[in-house]
Structure formats: C-alpha cells, structure tokens
Design a protein around this motif. Structure first.
Motif, short mmCIF file in Angstrom:
data_model
loop_
_atom_site.label_atom_id
_atom_site.label_comp_id
_atom_site.label_asym_id
_atom_site.label_seq_id
_atom_site.Cartn_x
_atom_site.Cartn_y
_atom_site.Cartn_z
N HIS A 1 0.84 -1.20 0.00
CA HIS A 1 0.00 0.00 0.00
C HIS A 1 0.88 1.25 0.00
O HIS A 1 2.00 1.24 0.48
CB HIS A 1 -1.02 0.00 1.16
CG HIS A 1 -0.49 0.37 2.49
ND1 HIS A 1 -0.04 -0.56 3.41
CD2 HIS A 1 -0.35 1.59 3.09
CE1 HIS A 1 0.36 0.06 4.51
NE2 HIS A 1 0.19 1.36 4.35
N GLY A 2 0.33 2.29 -0.59
CA GLY A 2 1.07 3.54 -0.73
C GLY A 2 1.07 4.36 0.54
O GLY A 2 0.14 4.30 1.35
N LEU A 3 2.13 5.12 0.70
CA LEU A 3 2.29 6.05 1.81
C LEU A 3 2.65 7.42 1.24
O LEU A 3 3.21 7.51 0.16
CB LEU A 3 3.43 5.61 2.74
CG LEU A 3 3.35 4.24 3.40
CD1 LEU A 3 4.69 3.87 4.01
CD2 LEU A 3 2.25 4.23 4.44
N SER A 4 2.33 8.45 2.01
CA SER A 4 2.82 9.79 1.70
C SER A 4 3.76 10.15 2.84
O SER A 4 3.35 10.16 4.00
CB SER A 4 1.66 10.79 1.64
OG SER A 4 0.82 10.50 0.57
N ILE A 5 5.02 10.40 2.49
CA ILE A 5 6.01 10.68 3.54
C ILE A 5 6.61 12.07 3.35
O ILE A 5 6.62 12.61 2.25
CB ILE A 5 7.12 9.61 3.58
CG1 ILE A 5 7.90 9.57 2.25
CG2 ILE A 5 6.55 8.24 3.94
CD1 ILE A 5 9.15 8.70 2.27
N ALA A 6 7.11 12.60 4.45
CA ALA A 6 7.86 13.85 4.44
C ALA A 6 9.17 13.57 5.15
O ALA A 6 9.19 12.87 6.17
CB ALA A 6 7.09 14.95 5.16
N PHE A 7 10.28 14.09 4.59
CA PHE A 7 11.57 13.79 5.22
C PHE A 7 12.60 14.88 4.94
O PHE A 7 12.45 15.67 4.02
CB PHE A 7 12.10 12.43 4.77
CG PHE A 7 12.47 12.34 3.31
CD1 PHE A 7 13.79 12.46 2.91
CD2 PHE A 7 11.50 12.12 2.35
CE1 PHE A 7 14.13 12.37 1.56
CE2 PHE A 7 11.83 12.03 1.01
CZ PHE A 7 13.15 12.15 0.62
N THR A 8 13.61 14.88 5.78
CA THR A 8 14.79 15.70 5.56
C THR A 8 15.97 14.74 5.41
O THR A 8 15.91 13.59 5.85
CB THR A 8 15.06 16.67 6.73
OG1 THR A 8 15.16 15.92 7.94
CG2 THR A 8 13.95 17.71 6.84
N VAL A 9 17.02 15.22 4.75
CA VAL A 9 18.20 14.39 4.57
C VAL A 9 19.43 15.06 5.18
O VAL A 9 19.50 16.29 5.28
CB VAL A 9 18.50 14.07 3.09
CG1 VAL A 9 17.39 13.23 2.49
CG2 VAL A 9 18.70 15.32 2.28
N ALA A 10 20.36 14.22 5.59
CA ALA A 10 21.65 14.69 6.09
C ALA A 10 22.72 13.83 5.43
O ALA A 10 22.51 12.63 5.22
CB ALA A 10 21.72 14.56 7.60
N LEU A 11 23.82 14.46 5.09
CA LEU A 11 24.94 13.73 4.50
C LEU A 11 25.98 13.46 5.58
O LEU A 11 26.35 14.36 6.33
CB LEU A 11 25.56 14.54 3.37
CG LEU A 11 24.62 15.00 2.25
CD1 LEU A 11 25.39 15.79 1.21
CD2 LEU A 11 23.89 13.83 1.63
N LEU A 12 26.46 12.23 5.65
CA LEU A 12 27.54 11.87 6.55
C LEU A 12 28.81 11.75 5.71
O LEU A 12 28.77 11.25 4.59
CB LEU A 12 27.24 10.55 7.27
CG LEU A 12 25.94 10.51 8.08
CD1 LEU A 12 25.80 9.18 8.78
CD2 LEU A 12 25.87 11.66 9.06
N HIS A 13 29.93 12.21 6.27
CA HIS A 13 31.19 12.28 5.50
C HIS A 13 32.29 11.45 6.14
O HIS A 13 32.34 11.30 7.37
CB HIS A 13 31.65 13.74 5.39
CG HIS A 13 30.71 14.59 4.62
ND1 HIS A 13 29.61 15.20 5.18
CD2 HIS A 13 30.70 14.94 3.30
CE1 HIS A 13 28.97 15.88 4.25
NE2 HIS A 13 29.60 15.74 3.11
#
Length: 148
Positions: A92-104
């Motif tokens: 089943h489908g979801l609607s998501i909201a997210f932020t991203v962070a880059l690890l180095h």
C-alpha cells in the motif's frame, strides 16, 4: 556539567523513521519507527536497496539524484522538507515527508545519506479531501449562467 547522549538510544526511541544508506544505496541503519512505518523488520531491510520503499515509478528519478549527491557531496534540498510517495511492505502507498543529512568520511567524501522520515499519509488524505470539498463548494456558489 555536560550530559553525554546515547545516540543509539536516541535513534531507537524517536517516533520518526531514521533510515541511513551507504554510497551504493544499501540500507545500513533502520530504526524501530522505520519498521512500524514501512513494515520491514531491521533484518529484512539492512543491506537491501532503498527500492524496497520507493514506488517503482519514482525509482529512476530517486537514483539519478542519489548518485549525483554521492558524486558531488551536495544535495540540492539542504534542510528542505521533501514530500514524496513511498510504499509499505504489503504494497500500500504512503505519503512521507523527510529531511536528509549527509555523513562524511574524514577526507570529506559522502559515506552515507540519512533520512528522517514522517508518515503524512493521513494528513495528505485529509488535505486532499478538504481541497476537493472546497472545489465542490466553490462550484455551488459560482454564478450560474443565464439559460433561457
């Protein structure tokens, strides 16, 4: 006095899903909230491609951006909240909201991308229903053409 924080405990106890993937897009971290949201256990998700939660029609666009971010070390989204469709283990489908962070890495290469994800399926459906109802009400209030 400085309090030290147990980051493992933090990741495991927050209500939002936290999913990290390596340079190839394989899942390397999957918290309990991710399991509740997407239906996959940690054992099922670790080592798998992010494709397990990305709708097929979105996968090419996702991977184009993902690989570009890995190559350049930059994301065009910064701290923006992204809203996209996702898919649960049962399909089943979801609607998501997210932020991203880059690890180095120490030499400043991107080693992983971390997403902090919230399920907004119910809110999205409610918003869509409100917009539909508003359109219906506007149609009822619109002046009717004079017909003979």
């Amino acid at each position: 006095m400085q309090t030290s924080i147990d980051y493992r405990q933090l990741v495991e106890s927050v209500g939002d899903a936290i999913v990290a993937s390596d340079a190839s897009g394989a899942i390397v971290s999957w918290n309990p909230a991710a399991q509740r949201m997407f239906g996959f256990t940690e054992e099922e998700a670790l080592g798998k491609s992010l494709d397990i939660i990305i709708p097929q029609r979105q996968q090419q666009r996702h991977w184009d951006g993902y690989h570009k971010t890995m190559e350049t070390g930059k994301t065009r989204y910064g701290n923006d909240v992204l809203r996209v469709p996702a898919v649960h283990k049962d399909g089943h489908g979801l609607s998501i909201a997210f932020t991203v962070a880059l690890l180095h890495t120490p030499d400043n290469k991107v080693s992983a991308i971390v997403a902090v994800i919230r399920d907004e399926t119910a809110r999205f459906a409610e918003e869509r229903n409100l917009k539909k109802r508003l359109t219906e009400l506007e149609m009822q209030l619109a002046p009717q053409g004079n017909t003979p």
